[in-house]
Scaffold this motif. Structure first.
Motif, PDB file in Angstrom:
ATOM      1  N   THR A 135      41.889 -63.228 -13.920  1.00  9.72           N
ATOM      2  CA  THR A 135      42.172 -61.871 -14.380  1.00  9.72           C
ATOM      3  C   THR A 135      41.577 -60.871 -13.392  1.00  9.72           C
ATOM      4  OG1 THR A 135      40.157 -61.776 -15.732  1.00  9.72           O
ATOM      5  CG2 THR A 135      42.191 -62.493 -16.831  1.00  9.72           C
TER       6      THR A 135
ATOM      7  N   ASP B 212      43.322 -57.795 -19.876  1.00 13.82           N
ATOM      8  CA  ASP B 212      44.035 -59.062 -20.008  1.00 13.82           C
ATOM      9  C   ASP B 212      43.045 -60.182 -20.282  1.00 13.82           C
ATOM     10  OD1 ASP B 212      46.121 -57.470 -19.273  1.00 13.82           O
ATOM     11  OD2 ASP B 212      46.765 -58.680 -17.580  1.00 13.82           O
TER      12      ASP B 212
ATOM     13  N   TRP C 275      42.887 -64.757 -21.334  1.00 16.19           N
ATOM     14  CA  TRP C 275      43.572 -66.016 -21.617  1.00 16.19           C
ATOM     15  C   TRP C 275      42.575 -67.019 -22.180  1.00 16.19           C
ATOM     16  CZ3 TRP C 275      41.799 -70.337 -18.993  1.00 16.19           C
ATOM     17  CH2 TRP C 275      41.054 -70.106 -17.835  1.00 16.19           C
TER      18      TRP C 275
ATOM     19  N   ASP D 111      47.710 -59.406 -23.152  1.00  8.19           N
ATOM     20  CA  ASP D 111      47.630 -58.173 -22.367  1.00  8.19           C
ATOM     21  C   ASP D 111      47.419 -57.026 -23.339  1.00  8.19           C
ATOM     22  OD1 ASP D 111      47.928 -55.982 -20.761  1.00  8.19           O
ATOM     23  OD2 ASP D 111      49.947 -56.453 -20.069  1.00  8.19           O
TER      24      ASP D 111
ATOM     25  N   ALA E 273      41.963 -57.587 -26.251  1.00  5.38           N
ATOM     26  CA  ALA E 273      42.100 -58.911 -25.650  1.00  5.38           C
ATOM     27  C   ALA E 273      41.017 -59.861 -26.133  1.00  5.38           C
ATOM     28  CB  ALA E 273      42.072 -58.799 -24.130  1.00  5.38           C
TER      29      ALA E 273
ATOM     30  N   VAL F 110      54.979 -60.402 -21.813  1.00  2.00           N
ATOM     31  CA  VAL F 110      54.291 -61.513 -21.170  1.00  2.00           C
ATOM     32  C   VAL F 110      55.354 -62.458 -20.630  1.00  2.00           C
ATOM     33  CG1 VAL F 110      52.808 -63.523 -21.494  1.00  2.00           C
ATOM     34  CG2 VAL F 110      52.230 -61.363 -22.608  1.00  2.00           C
TER      35      VAL F 110
ATOM     36  N   SER G  40      50.771 -61.638 -17.327  1.00  2.00           N
ATOM     37  CA  SER G  40      51.024 -60.309 -17.867  1.00  2.00           C
ATOM     38  C   SER G  40      51.923 -59.530 -16.923  1.00  2.00           C
ATOM     39  CB  SER G  40      49.699 -59.566 -18.065  1.00  2.00           C
ATOM     40  OG  SER G  40      49.130 -59.262 -16.804  1.00  2.00           O
TER      41      SER G  40
ATOM     42  N   ASP H 265      45.899 -53.752 -14.305  1.00  2.00           N
ATOM     43  CA  ASP H 265      45.329 -54.934 -14.935  1.00  2.00           C
ATOM     44  C   ASP H 265      46.292 -56.087 -14.730  1.00  2.00           C
ATOM     45  OD1 ASP H 265      42.937 -54.065 -16.055  1.00  2.00           O
ATOM     46  OD2 ASP H 265      43.862 -53.417 -17.917  1.00  2.00           O
TER      47      ASP H 265
END
Length: 346
Positions: free
Chosen positions: A158, A169, A171, A188, A200, A254, A298, A335
């Motif tokens: 990220t 963002d 994950w 995102d 997030a 996404v 994203s 981002d």
């Protein structure tokens, strides 16, 4: 499906981006040492990491047109490591194997060369595209080197928008039952900065806590958790290496695709804002054979790239795959976030 116990496999963590300038080597050593000691790397390994980032920083300044160093704390299955990534926009390395020989230095001034990075790191890799740029990857575990568990390996990256300290963002990856299947989240947060980062983080927390295994059901759990926030674009993917299938449910902007040597298969998300207005979920499927890679990212990355643009990349470690796609496709000020799952050949 019934709720199951789940184990967090990996997620986006502390990331430090450093642009190439005259103070890069000193800044990289300082930040690498600080982060490494924070996850209890032994002092001998801290010294190895500092030497590695010094070499990468020196190479960026001497040979690259432009670039960045990325330092990242990795937490995977209750273990911690440090990752360092060097990303540049050219001119590329003409002979990667020669550059990786221990002691090789193009100018002779540093005297250690890229081979030292490979020798010191627990895991490393290089991918270079002529005229387009190079990504170098190295990982240092805090304990004994740790091999991935199962046939699918994961990694991601990220970057916050310019001028912000936190990224909107995020994950995460967790197990999905007793087999080798994994669930992946890409999120995102709307906008930028702390409020987007808060959305997030709440999405990641809901994903960690959910015990559902169907992507649409996990997405519904995240939607409930994000109520009262500005919302986010979110996609949830179930990667099943036994069935050789990927199933995905998402809402918002996404992008997700499965890359194979033969091309790419897109997995669409529906229009909507998770936490604000979630449409009736739909789940899309694609084949996921050995050698394939699932990439979710994203809108901080453009989606015009093709797997054929990256010869030799998808056999590399997922963190390196994510870094090189990021390097080539990121929108420079926005981002951005990407997570990659690679189905290793048996």
């Amino acid at each position: 499906m019934e709720p199951v116990n789940a184990t967090l496999v990996a997620e986006s963590g502390d990331v430090c981006w450093l642009r190439a300038d005259v103070a890069l080597a000193a800044a990289a050593r300082r930040e690498a040492g600080r982060l490494a000691r924070g996850v209890c790397l032994p002092e001998a390994r801290v010294a190895d990491l500092e030497l590695c980032v010094t070499e990468l920083a020196t190479n960026l300044l001497k040979y690259a047109d432009d670039g960045s160093l990325v330092l990242r704390v990795v937490r995977s299955r209750d273990r911690a490591a440090m990752e360092c990534l060097s990303l540049d926009s050219g001119p590329g390395i003409a002979d990667v194997q020669r550059a990786l020989r221990d002691g090789m230095s193009a100018s002779g001034s540093l005297g250690v060369g890229m081979g030292t990075v490979t020798r010191l790191a627990d895991v490393s890799g290089v991918h270079s595209l002529h005229g387009r740029g190079t990504a170098v990857y190295a990982r240092f575990w805090a304990e004994e080197p740790f091999a991935p568990v199962g046939p699918v390996d994961v990694g991601g990256l990220t970057r916050p928008i310019g001028g912000e300290q936190v990224c909107g963002d995020g994950w995460a990856v967790r197990t999905a039952g007793d087999g080798d299947a994994l669930l992946l989240l890409m999120c995102d947060g709307l906008g930028h900065g702390p409020l987007a980062a808060r959305a997030a983080e709440r999405a990641r927390s809901a994903f960690r806590d959910s015990r559902r295994t169907e992507p649409a059901a996990v997405l519904a759990d995240v939607h409930q958790a994000l109520r009262g926030t500005r919302g986010a674009a979110v996609a949830i993917a179930l990667v099943d290496p036994t069935a050789r299938r990927v199933r995905l449910s998402g809402a918002g902007n996404v992008s997700a695709l499965v890359a194979t040597p033969d091309g790419r298969s897109s997995l669409p998300s529906l229009p909507g804002i998770v936490g604000v207005q979630l449409p009736r979920p739909r789940t899309f499927e694609a084949a996921f054979p050995p050698g394939a890679a699932l990439i979710m990212h994203s809108d901080g990355l453009n989606d015009r790239w093709k797997p054929a643009d990256f010869p030799g990349l998808f056999g590399q470690a997922p963190a390196l795959v994510a870094a090189q796609i990021f390097n080539q496709a990121a929108v420079r000020r926005d981002d951005a976030g990407i997570v990659v799952a690679v189905h290793r050949q048996p």
